[in-house]
Design a protein around this motif. Structure first.
Motif, PDB file in Angstrom:
ATOM      1  N   MET A   1       0.968  -1.179  -0.040  1.00  0.00           N
ATOM      2  CA  MET A   1       0.023   0.091   0.111  1.00  0.00           C
ATOM      3  C   MET A   1       0.958   1.455  -0.013  1.00  0.00           C
ATOM      4  SD  MET A   1      -1.719  -0.227   3.771  1.00  0.00           S
ATOM      5  CE  MET A   1      -0.760  -1.322   4.748  1.00  0.00           C
ATOM      6  N   LYS A   2       0.299   2.261  -0.706  1.00  0.00           N
ATOM      7  CA  LYS A   2       1.187   3.492  -0.818  1.00  0.00           C
ATOM      8  C   LYS A   2       0.224   4.792  -0.452  1.00  0.00           C
ATOM      9  CE  LYS A   2       4.694   5.940  -2.792  1.00  0.00           C
ATOM     10  NZ  LYS A   2       5.154   6.651  -1.662  1.00  0.00           N
ATOM     11  N   ALA A   3       0.865   5.620   0.360  1.00  0.00           N
ATOM     12  CA  ALA A   3       0.099   6.832   0.716  1.00  0.00           C
ATOM     13  C   ALA A   3       0.235   7.704  -0.449  1.00  0.00           C
ATOM     14  CB  ALA A   3       0.554   7.395   1.962  1.00  0.00           C
ATOM     15  N   ILE A   4      -0.552   8.551  -0.853  1.00  0.00           N
ATOM     16  CA  ILE A   4      -0.501   9.507  -2.069  1.00  0.00           C
ATOM     17  C   ILE A   4      -0.573  11.053  -1.471  1.00  0.00           C
ATOM     18  CG2 ILE A   4      -1.396   7.710  -3.681  1.00  0.00           C
ATOM     19  CD1 ILE A   4      -3.995   9.582  -3.465  1.00  0.00           C
ATOM     20  N   GLY A   5       0.113  12.120  -2.224  1.00  0.00           N
ATOM     21  CA  GLY A   5       0.238  13.331  -2.029  1.00  0.00           C
ATOM     22  C   GLY A   5       1.029  13.935  -0.710  1.00  0.00           C
ATOM     23  N   ARG A   6       0.183  14.556   0.068  1.00  0.00           N
ATOM     24  CA  ARG A   6       0.673  15.077   1.289  1.00  0.00           C
ATOM     25  C   ARG A   6       0.364  14.101   2.548  1.00  0.00           C
ATOM     26  NH1 ARG A   6       3.676  19.208   0.937  1.00  0.00           N
ATOM     27  NH2 ARG A   6       3.433  21.008  -0.805  1.00  0.00           N
ATOM     28  N   ASN A   7      -0.094  12.932   2.258  1.00  0.00           N
ATOM     29  CA  ASN A   7      -0.506  11.973   3.121  1.00  0.00           C
ATOM     30  C   ASN A   7       0.476  11.252   3.635  1.00  0.00           C
ATOM     31  OD1 ASN A   7      -3.421  12.579   3.367  1.00  0.00           O
ATOM     32  ND2 ASN A   7      -3.545  11.843   1.279  1.00  0.00           N
ATOM     33  N   ILE A   8       0.423  10.628   5.014  1.00  0.00           N
ATOM     34  CA  ILE A   8       1.481   9.777   5.640  1.00  0.00           C
ATOM     35  C   ILE A   8       0.479   8.415   6.158  1.00  0.00           C
ATOM     36  CG2 ILE A   8       3.049   9.465   7.237  1.00  0.00           C
ATOM     37  CD1 ILE A   8       3.476  12.621   7.217  1.00  0.00           C
ATOM     38  N   LEU A   9       0.812   7.429   6.046  1.00  0.00           N
ATOM     39  CA  LEU A   9       0.245   6.214   6.701  1.00  0.00           C
ATOM     40  C   LEU A   9       1.198   5.591   7.780  1.00  0.00           C
ATOM     41  CD1 LEU A   9      -2.210   4.000   6.380  1.00  0.00           C
ATOM     42  CD2 LEU A   9      -0.286   2.748   5.086  1.00  0.00           C
ATOM     43  N   ILE A  10       0.523   5.694   8.926  1.00  0.00           N
ATOM     44  CA  ILE A  10       1.203   5.281   9.989  1.00  0.00           C
ATOM     45  C   ILE A  10       0.599   4.244  10.800  1.00  0.00           C
ATOM     46  CG2 ILE A  10       2.301   7.565  10.281  1.00  0.00           C
ATOM     47  CD1 ILE A  10       0.408   7.993  12.750  1.00  0.00           C
ATOM     48  N   THR A  11       1.372   3.604  11.751  1.00  0.00           N
ATOM     49  CA  THR A  11       0.595   2.729  12.769  1.00  0.00           C
ATOM     50  C   THR A  11       0.950   3.403  14.160  1.00  0.00           C
ATOM     51  OG1 THR A  11       2.731   1.401  13.008  1.00  0.00           O
ATOM     52  CG2 THR A  11       1.004   0.437  11.589  1.00  0.00           C
ATOM     53  N   PRO A  12      -0.240   3.554  14.785  1.00  0.00           N
ATOM     54  CA  PRO A  12      -0.107   4.319  16.226  1.00  0.00           C
ATOM     55  C   PRO A  12       0.479   3.512  17.076  1.00  0.00           C
ATOM     56  CG  PRO A  12      -2.468   3.680  15.897  1.00  0.00           C
ATOM     57  CD  PRO A  12      -1.588   3.436  14.543  1.00  0.00           C
TER      58      PRO A  12
END
Length: 89
Positions: A1-12
């Motif tokens: 999976m890949k975040a796009i634009g200015r988004n960041i995917l994280i695990t809290p």
């Protein structure tokens, strides 16, 4: 999976209960004095600078969206909501 634009995917980061000086046990949700949460970066969008996969970050706790992918809990945040990037030695 890949975040796009200015988004960041994280695990809290999961923080358990904390004991106060008076002996009360407080969960992270009950701590009003903590404004920022910690998370681990899984994927960064192509417009994000200064943050890379694997970084540990602190982000504003009021500016994220939860997402469940394959029964795992993730958060999506914007790059402007990141306040600190922790560098690992």
């Amino acid at each position: 999976m890949k975040a796009i634009g200015r988004n960041i995917l994280i695990t809290p980061h999961k923080q358990g209960t904390e004991k106060t000086k008076g002996g009360l046990l407080l969960s992270e949700q009950q701590r009003q004095d903590i404004r920022y949460h910690k998370g681990k970066v899984i994927s960064v969008g192509d417009l994000v600078c200064g943050i890379k996969e694997g970084d540990s970050i602190f982000y504003d706790k009021s500016s994220f969206h939860r997402i469940d992918i394959d029964q795992k809990d993730y958060c999506i945040i914007k790059d402007v909501d990141v306040v600190i990037v922790l560098w690992e030695d």
